[in-house]
Design a protein around this motif. Structure first.
Motif, PDB file in Angstrom:
ATOM      1  N   GLY A   1     -15.691  -2.485   3.698  1.00  0.00           N
ATOM      2  CA  GLY A   1     -14.284  -2.115   3.573  1.00  0.00           C
ATOM      3  C   GLY A   1     -13.765  -1.281   4.717  1.00  0.00           C
ATOM      4  O   GLY A   1     -12.643  -0.781   4.655  1.00  0.00           O
ATOM      5  N   GLY A   2     -14.588  -1.080   5.753  1.00  0.00           N
ATOM      6  CA  GLY A   2     -14.140  -0.276   6.887  1.00  0.00           C
ATOM      7  C   GLY A   2     -14.233   1.196   6.589  1.00  0.00           C
ATOM      8  O   GLY A   2     -15.228   1.687   6.058  1.00  0.00           O
ATOM      9  N   ASN A   3     -13.181   1.946   6.902  1.00  0.00           N
ATOM     10  CA  ASN A   3     -13.152   3.381   6.655  1.00  0.00           C
ATOM     11  C   ASN A   3     -13.067   3.661   5.171  1.00  0.00           C
ATOM     12  O   ASN A   3     -12.441   2.903   4.424  1.00  0.00           O
ATOM     13  CB  ASN A   3     -11.963   4.029   7.372  1.00  0.00           C
ATOM     14  CG  ASN A   3     -12.088   3.969   8.873  1.00  0.00           C
ATOM     15  OD1 ASN A   3     -13.185   4.063   9.409  1.00  0.00           O
ATOM     16  ND2 ASN A   3     -10.969   3.794   9.561  1.00  0.00           N
ATOM     17  N   PRO A   4     -13.686   4.762   4.713  1.00  0.00           N
ATOM     18  CA  PRO A   4     -13.666   5.070   3.281  1.00  0.00           C
ATOM     19  C   PRO A   4     -12.248   5.225   2.745  1.00  0.00           C
ATOM     20  O   PRO A   4     -11.368   5.755   3.405  1.00  0.00           O
ATOM     21  CB  PRO A   4     -14.410   6.406   3.192  1.00  0.00           C
ATOM     22  CG  PRO A   4     -15.251   6.439   4.407  1.00  0.00           C
ATOM     23  CD  PRO A   4     -14.465   5.734   5.468  1.00  0.00           C
ATOM     24  N   ILE A   5     -12.047   4.719   1.529  1.00  0.00           N
ATOM     25  CA  ILE A   5     -10.780   4.909   0.844  1.00  0.00           C
ATOM     26  C   ILE A   5     -11.076   5.528  -0.500  1.00  0.00           C
ATOM     27  O   ILE A   5     -12.217   5.594  -0.942  1.00  0.00           O
ATOM     28  CB  ILE A   5     -10.021   3.579   0.646  1.00  0.00           C
ATOM     29  CG1 ILE A   5     -10.849   2.612  -0.219  1.00  0.00           C
ATOM     30  CG2 ILE A   5      -9.662   2.953   1.956  1.00  0.00           C
ATOM     31  CD1 ILE A   5     -10.086   1.397  -0.668  1.00  0.00           C
ATOM     32  N   SER A   6     -10.068   5.997  -1.163  1.00  0.00           N
ATOM     33  CA  SER A   6     -10.285   6.653  -2.445  1.00  0.00           C
ATOM     34  C   SER A   6      -9.432   6.061  -3.543  1.00  0.00           C
ATOM     35  O   SER A   6      -9.471   6.505  -4.674  1.00  0.00           O
ATOM     36  CB  SER A   6      -9.955   8.139  -2.319  1.00  0.00           C
ATOM     37  OG  SER A   6      -8.659   8.305  -1.787  1.00  0.00           O
ATOM     38  N   ALA A   7      -8.642   5.069  -3.233  1.00  0.00           N
ATOM     39  CA  ALA A   7      -7.777   4.473  -4.249  1.00  0.00           C
ATOM     40  C   ALA A   7      -7.631   2.991  -3.982  1.00  0.00           C
ATOM     41  O   ALA A   7      -7.844   2.514  -2.870  1.00  0.00           O
ATOM     42  CB  ALA A   7      -6.405   5.140  -4.244  1.00  0.00           C
ATOM     43  N   ASP A   8      -7.267   2.249  -5.007  1.00  0.00           N
ATOM     44  CA  ASP A   8      -7.075   0.815  -4.895  1.00  0.00           C
ATOM     45  C   ASP A   8      -5.848   0.525  -4.034  1.00  0.00           C
ATOM     46  O   ASP A   8      -4.744   0.972  -4.338  1.00  0.00           O
ATOM     47  CB  ASP A   8      -6.886   0.224  -6.299  1.00  0.00           C
ATOM     48  CG  ASP A   8      -6.746  -1.296  -6.276  1.00  0.00           C
ATOM     49  OD1 ASP A   8      -6.971  -1.888  -5.203  1.00  0.00           O
ATOM     50  OD2 ASP A   8      -6.424  -1.863  -7.333  1.00  0.00           O
ATOM     51  N   THR A   9      -6.059  -0.210  -2.937  1.00  0.00           N
ATOM     52  CA  THR A   9      -4.948  -0.539  -2.059  1.00  0.00           C
ATOM     53  C   THR A   9      -4.592  -2.018  -2.146  1.00  0.00           C
ATOM     54  O   THR A   9      -3.900  -2.555  -1.288  1.00  0.00           O
ATOM     55  CB  THR A   9      -5.299  -0.190  -0.598  1.00  0.00           C
ATOM     56  OG1 THR A   9      -6.502  -0.882  -0.220  1.00  0.00           O
ATOM     57  CG2 THR A   9      -5.512   1.305  -0.427  1.00  0.00           C
ATOM     58  N   SER A  10      -5.053  -2.700  -3.183  1.00  0.00           N
ATOM     59  CA  SER A  10      -4.740  -4.113  -3.358  1.00  0.00           C
ATOM     60  C   SER A  10      -3.242  -4.283  -3.568  1.00  0.00           C
ATOM     61  O   SER A  10      -2.611  -3.497  -4.276  1.00  0.00           O
ATOM     62  CB  SER A  10      -5.494  -4.684  -4.566  1.00  0.00           C
ATOM     63  OG  SER A  10      -6.880  -4.518  -4.419  1.00  0.00           O
ATOM     64  N   PRO A  11      -2.631  -5.305  -2.978  1.00  0.00           N
ATOM     65  CA  PRO A  11      -1.209  -5.553  -3.183  1.00  0.00           C
ATOM     66  C   PRO A  11      -0.911  -5.800  -4.662  1.00  0.00           C
ATOM     67  O   PRO A  11      -1.781  -6.253  -5.406  1.00  0.00           O
ATOM     68  CB  PRO A  11      -0.959  -6.821  -2.350  1.00  0.00           C
ATOM     69  CG  PRO A  11      -2.072  -6.847  -1.340  1.00  0.00           C
ATOM     70  CD  PRO A  11      -3.247  -6.254  -2.048  1.00  0.00           C
ATOM     71  N   PRO A  12       0.302  -5.490  -5.105  1.00  0.00           N
ATOM     72  CA  PRO A  12       0.660  -5.715  -6.514  1.00  0.00           C
ATOM     73  C   PRO A  12       0.401  -7.153  -6.931  1.00  0.00           C
ATOM     74  O   PRO A  12       0.748  -8.101  -6.219  1.00  0.00           O
ATOM     75  CB  PRO A  12       2.159  -5.392  -6.530  1.00  0.00           C
ATOM     76  CG  PRO A  12       2.349  -4.446  -5.389  1.00  0.00           C
ATOM     77  CD  PRO A  12       1.384  -4.907  -4.330  1.00  0.00           C
TER      78      PRO A  12
END
Length: 261
Positions: A188-199
């Motif tokens: 996923g590349g850089n760490p994320i902390s929340a769902d960034t999936s499009p609606p």
């Protein structure tokens, strides 16, 4: 607080309930498995750091052998559920509420975390934290019924030190690298902390890899130089620097960079 099945590090801050009393609530709980032969108290400093961010951390008690030699000798689902329930029900301060649970581990403990989520908790625990892990669990020791990639919506954070000789050795074996990449969620590349999936789009899990420059394998805890089964690399940063960065990244992954206490 020491319990029979785990050592628990509770967040110090607590909100007030509508009646003016203390509400014991953590936004995230992390059940954490120590590395093989490592005393669980070696994780006290970094677990305390995480608790200061608002995470309830329960470090599993694997005494007397300090490892799970074979999975068939350890009732994964039952033990995880008992650690979870004990940590929220047996606190000296009262009963805790935890909004979300995750499982993690260091080295071989990370393999336990992979098995636990892949086989037993993929529908309820959506985050896995791995420290000092460079290969997928050995099927002869920790056989998995399914891979984490099959779980679809599970996110995994992998933190390794650039001087970690155990991870380097794993990555030197082509077949281990291929297996790890195939069975883990896609990068996923850089760490994320929340769902960034499009609606409207189906949620997909990812693996987020973070390298601590100058860190090593033993730097994931406080237990001194690791010489077995072969010498670990030498840290070029302090232990405090390595663990501060590890705690920051783990906290961001579990809570969200803008939601930490």
């Amino acid at each position: 607080q020491r319990l029979e099945r785990c050592d628990v590090y509770y967040p110090s801050a607590a909100s007030s309930d509508n009646g003016g009393g203390e509400q014991l609530r953590a936004r995230c709980g992390l059940i954490f498995y120590p590395g093989a032969l490592v005393d669980r108290t070696a994780y006290a400093p970094i677990a305390s750091r995480l608790s200061e961010l608002g995470i309830l951390v329960a470090v599993a008690n694997l005494e007397p052998f300090r490892l799970v030699g074979r999975l068939k000798e350890y009732a994964v689902r039952e033990e995880v559920m008992r650690i979870l329930s004990d940590s929220i029900l047996l606190s000296k301060r009262g009963i805790w509420t935890v909004d979300e649970w995750a499982i993690g581990g260091h080295s071989m403990g990370g393999h336990m975390a992979i098995v636990a989520v892949a086989d037993e908790f993929h529908s309820t625990m959506k985050k896995v934290v791995l420290w000092g892990v460079g290969m997928y669990p050995d099927p002869n020791t920790y056989p998995c019924k399914r891979s984490l990639r099959e779980s679809k919506d599970v996110d995994v954070l992998v933190i390794n030190g650039s001087n970690d000789e155990f991870v380097k050795k794993a990555k030197s074996m082509r077949e281990k690298v291929v297996e790890f990449e195939a069975k883990m969620p896609p990068n996923g590349g850089n760490p994320i902390s929340a769902d960034t999936s499009p609606p409207g789009e189906v949620r997909r899990g990812h693996t987020y890899n973070v390298t601590i420059e100058g860190g090593n394998h033993a730097g994931c805890a406080h237990y001194g130089p690791q010489m077995s089964p072969f010498p670990d690399g030498i840290r070029s940063i302090t232990l405090e620097q390595q663990q501060r960065r590890m705690a920051e990244v783990t906290g961001d992954f579990l809570l969200g960079k803008d939601k930490r206490d």
